[in-house]
Design a protein around this motif. Sequence first.
Motif, PDB file in Angstrom:
ATOM      1  N   PHE A  70       0.813  -1.213   0.000  1.00  0.00           N
ATOM      2  CA  PHE A  70       0.000   0.000   0.000  1.00  0.00           C
ATOM      3  C   PHE A  70       0.853   1.273   0.000  1.00  0.00           C
ATOM      4  CE2 PHE A  70      -2.675  -3.172   2.230  1.00  0.00           C
ATOM      5  CZ  PHE A  70      -3.630  -3.301   1.229  1.00  0.00           C
ATOM      6  N   PHE A  71       2.119   1.141   0.375  1.00  0.00           N
ATOM      7  CA  PHE A  71       2.995   2.302   0.457  1.00  0.00           C
ATOM      8  C   PHE A  71       4.018   2.364  -0.673  1.00  0.00           C
ATOM      9  CE2 PHE A  71       1.827   1.214   4.868  1.00  0.00           C
ATOM     10  CZ  PHE A  71       1.071   2.344   5.140  1.00  0.00           C
ATOM     11  N   LEU A  72       3.794   1.594  -1.748  1.00  0.00           N
ATOM     12  CA  LEU A  72       4.754   1.572  -2.852  1.00  0.00           C
ATOM     13  C   LEU A  72       4.966   2.928  -3.511  1.00  0.00           C
ATOM     14  CD1 LEU A  72       4.192  -1.845  -4.580  1.00  0.00           C
ATOM     15  CD2 LEU A  72       6.209  -1.046  -3.402  1.00  0.00           C
ATOM     16  N   PRO A  73       3.916   3.729  -3.766  1.00  0.00           N
ATOM     17  CA  PRO A  73       4.192   5.051  -4.367  1.00  0.00           C
ATOM     18  C   PRO A  73       5.084   5.926  -3.489  1.00  0.00           C
ATOM     19  CG  PRO A  73       1.873   4.536  -4.578  1.00  0.00           C
ATOM     20  CD  PRO A  73       2.481   3.468  -3.705  1.00  0.00           C
ATOM     21  N   PHE A  74       4.890   5.862  -2.182  1.00  0.00           N
ATOM     22  CA  PHE A  74       5.734   6.631  -1.273  1.00  0.00           C
ATOM     23  C   PHE A  74       7.181   6.165  -1.351  1.00  0.00           C
ATOM     24  CE2 PHE A  74       7.744   6.811   2.949  1.00  0.00           C
ATOM     25  CZ  PHE A  74       7.865   8.192   3.069  1.00  0.00           C
ATOM     26  N   PHE A  75       7.398   4.828  -1.309  1.00  0.00           N
ATOM     27  CA  PHE A  75       8.757   4.302  -1.385  1.00  0.00           C
ATOM     28  C   PHE A  75       9.396   4.592  -2.739  1.00  0.00           C
ATOM     29  CE2 PHE A  75       7.306   1.067   1.895  1.00  0.00           C
ATOM     30  CZ  PHE A  75       7.910   1.737   2.935  1.00  0.00           C
ATOM     31  N   TYR A  76       8.593   4.538  -3.804  1.00  0.00           N
ATOM     32  CA  TYR A  76       9.109   4.812  -5.145  1.00  0.00           C
ATOM     33  C   TYR A  76       9.576   6.266  -5.253  1.00  0.00           C
ATOM     34  CZ  TYR A  76       9.256   5.351 -10.194  1.00  0.00           C
ATOM     35  OH  TYR A  76       9.644   5.633 -11.466  1.00  0.00           O
ATOM     36  N   ASN A  77       8.748   7.204  -4.781  1.00  0.00           N
ATOM     37  CA  ASN A  77       9.133   8.619  -4.825  1.00  0.00           C
ATOM     38  C   ASN A  77      10.325   8.898  -3.914  1.00  0.00           C
ATOM     39  OD1 ASN A  77       7.171   9.326  -6.668  1.00  0.00           O
ATOM     40  ND2 ASN A  77       5.637   9.693  -5.078  1.00  0.00           N
ATOM     41  N   LEU A  78      10.369   8.250  -2.757  1.00  0.00           N
ATOM     42  CA  LEU A  78      11.510   8.419  -1.860  1.00  0.00           C
ATOM     43  C   LEU A  78      12.796   7.913  -2.514  1.00  0.00           C
ATOM     44  CD1 LEU A  78      12.482   9.167   1.051  1.00  0.00           C
ATOM     45  CD2 LEU A  78      12.059   6.764   1.620  1.00  0.00           C
ATOM     46  N   GLY A  79      12.722   6.767  -3.173  1.00  0.00           N
ATOM     47  CA  GLY A  79      13.891   6.231  -3.863  1.00  0.00           C
ATOM     48  C   GLY A  79      14.350   7.119  -5.005  1.00  0.00           C
ATOM     49  N   LEU A  80      13.392   7.652  -5.768  1.00  0.00           N
ATOM     50  CA  LEU A  80      13.763   8.564  -6.856  1.00  0.00           C
ATOM     51  C   LEU A  80      14.408   9.835  -6.318  1.00  0.00           C
ATOM     52  CD1 LEU A  80      10.821   8.366  -9.413  1.00  0.00           C
ATOM     53  CD2 LEU A  80      13.163   7.582  -9.702  1.00  0.00           C
ATOM     54  N   ASN A  81      13.856  10.386  -5.249  1.00  0.00           N
ATOM     55  CA  ASN A  81      14.441  11.599  -4.670  1.00  0.00           C
ATOM     56  C   ASN A  81      15.850  11.345  -4.143  1.00  0.00           C
ATOM     57  OD1 ASN A  81      12.193  13.138  -5.244  1.00  0.00           O
ATOM     58  ND2 ASN A  81      11.233  12.744  -3.261  1.00  0.00           N
ATOM     59  N   LEU A  82      16.055  10.191  -3.485  1.00  0.00           N
ATOM     60  CA  LEU A  82      17.396   9.847  -3.007  1.00  0.00           C
ATOM     61  C   LEU A  82      18.369   9.655  -4.163  1.00  0.00           C
ATOM     62  CD1 LEU A  82      16.616   7.374  -0.107  1.00  0.00           C
ATOM     63  CD2 LEU A  82      17.645   9.627   0.090  1.00  0.00           C
ATOM     64  N   PHE A  83      17.896   9.001  -5.227  1.00  0.00           N
ATOM     65  CA  PHE A  83      18.755   8.767  -6.386  1.00  0.00           C
ATOM     66  C   PHE A  83      19.161  10.085  -7.035  1.00  0.00           C
ATOM     67  CE2 PHE A  83      19.052   8.257 -11.013  1.00  0.00           C
ATOM     68  CZ  PHE A  83      20.180   7.464 -11.065  1.00  0.00           C
ATOM     69  N   PHE A  84      18.192  10.971  -7.259  1.00  0.00           N
ATOM     70  CA  PHE A  84      18.509  12.238  -7.912  1.00  0.00           C
ATOM     71  C   PHE A  84      19.366  13.135  -7.039  1.00  0.00           C
ATOM     72  CE2 PHE A  84      14.619  11.386 -10.583  1.00  0.00           C
ATOM     73  CZ  PHE A  84      15.349  11.070 -11.700  1.00  0.00           C
ATOM     74  N   SER A  85      19.157  13.095  -5.714  1.00  0.00           N
ATOM     75  CA  SER A  85      19.998  13.923  -4.842  1.00  0.00           C
ATOM     76  C   SER A  85      21.432  13.389  -4.814  1.00  0.00           C
ATOM     77  CB  SER A  85      19.411  13.993  -3.445  1.00  0.00           C
ATOM     78  OG  SER A  85      19.397  12.719  -2.846  1.00  0.00           O
ATOM     79  N   CYS A  86      21.594  12.062  -4.814  1.00  0.00           N
ATOM     80  CA  CYS A  86      22.955  11.492  -4.853  1.00  0.00           C
ATOM     81  C   CYS A  86      23.615  11.760  -6.205  1.00  0.00           C
ATOM     82  CB  CYS A  86      22.904   9.996  -4.578  1.00  0.00           C
ATOM     83  SG  CYS A  86      22.471   9.584  -2.897  1.00  0.00           S
ATOM     84  N   ALA A  87      22.836  11.653  -7.282  1.00  0.00           N
ATOM     85  CA  ALA A  87      23.387  11.937  -8.605  1.00  0.00           C
ATOM     86  C   ALA A  87      23.792  13.401  -8.716  1.00  0.00           C
ATOM     87  CB  ALA A  87      22.380  11.581  -9.686  1.00  0.00           C
ATOM     88  N   TYR A  88      23.005  14.285  -8.130  1.00  0.00           N
ATOM     89  CA  TYR A  88      23.343  15.716  -8.151  1.00  0.00           C
ATOM     90  C   TYR A  88      24.628  15.976  -7.373  1.00  0.00           C
ATOM     91  CZ  TYR A  88      23.048  20.721  -7.364  1.00  0.00           C
ATOM     92  OH  TYR A  88      23.343  22.056  -7.297  1.00  0.00           O
TER      93      TYR A  88
END
Length: 159
Positions: A137-155
């Motif tokens: 039920f929390f997959l969209p939250f985890f997906y957005n959290l993972g994307l934000n972490l990925f983009f912040s690390c890539a930045y």
Amino acid sequence: MVHCIITLSFFTIIINTEHIVKKNTIIYLNQLYSLFFYNKEISLHLILIMLIMAAIPPFSSFFTKFFIFFVCIDAKLELTTIVLLSVTLISTFYYLNFIQELIFLKYKNNKFFYYNNKTINFLYLKINSIFFIMSIFFLPFFYNLGLNLFFSCAYLLIV
């Protein structure tokens, strides 16, 4: 992170399983087959852990592997994708075979093991199982959290 938590749960079951008479711990995985006769709840936790490790679709580990495959295909890493898919299929076969043996094997030897319910690890298994069942039920939250972490690390790597 998901796989580390599930592996910790699996080893929690192995460490807290004892022989009925000798009080020694498990040496081989086939000794877990007798656990199904003594404690069905721990067996269900073990089956759930194996299904999560096998990345069966309703669980979050499936979506984790799915996103990894999607990114590999998008990055045109065909050889890596083929290797990952083949390793995933082989490991899924062994996880599902373990579940089949756990449920359907009639254990005839006198090597009976049981799970020690008196530890706090039993509570950890219950909380962990509920979390991984409810994580769908929390997959969209985890997906957005993972994307934000990925983009912040890539930045941070680019800067």
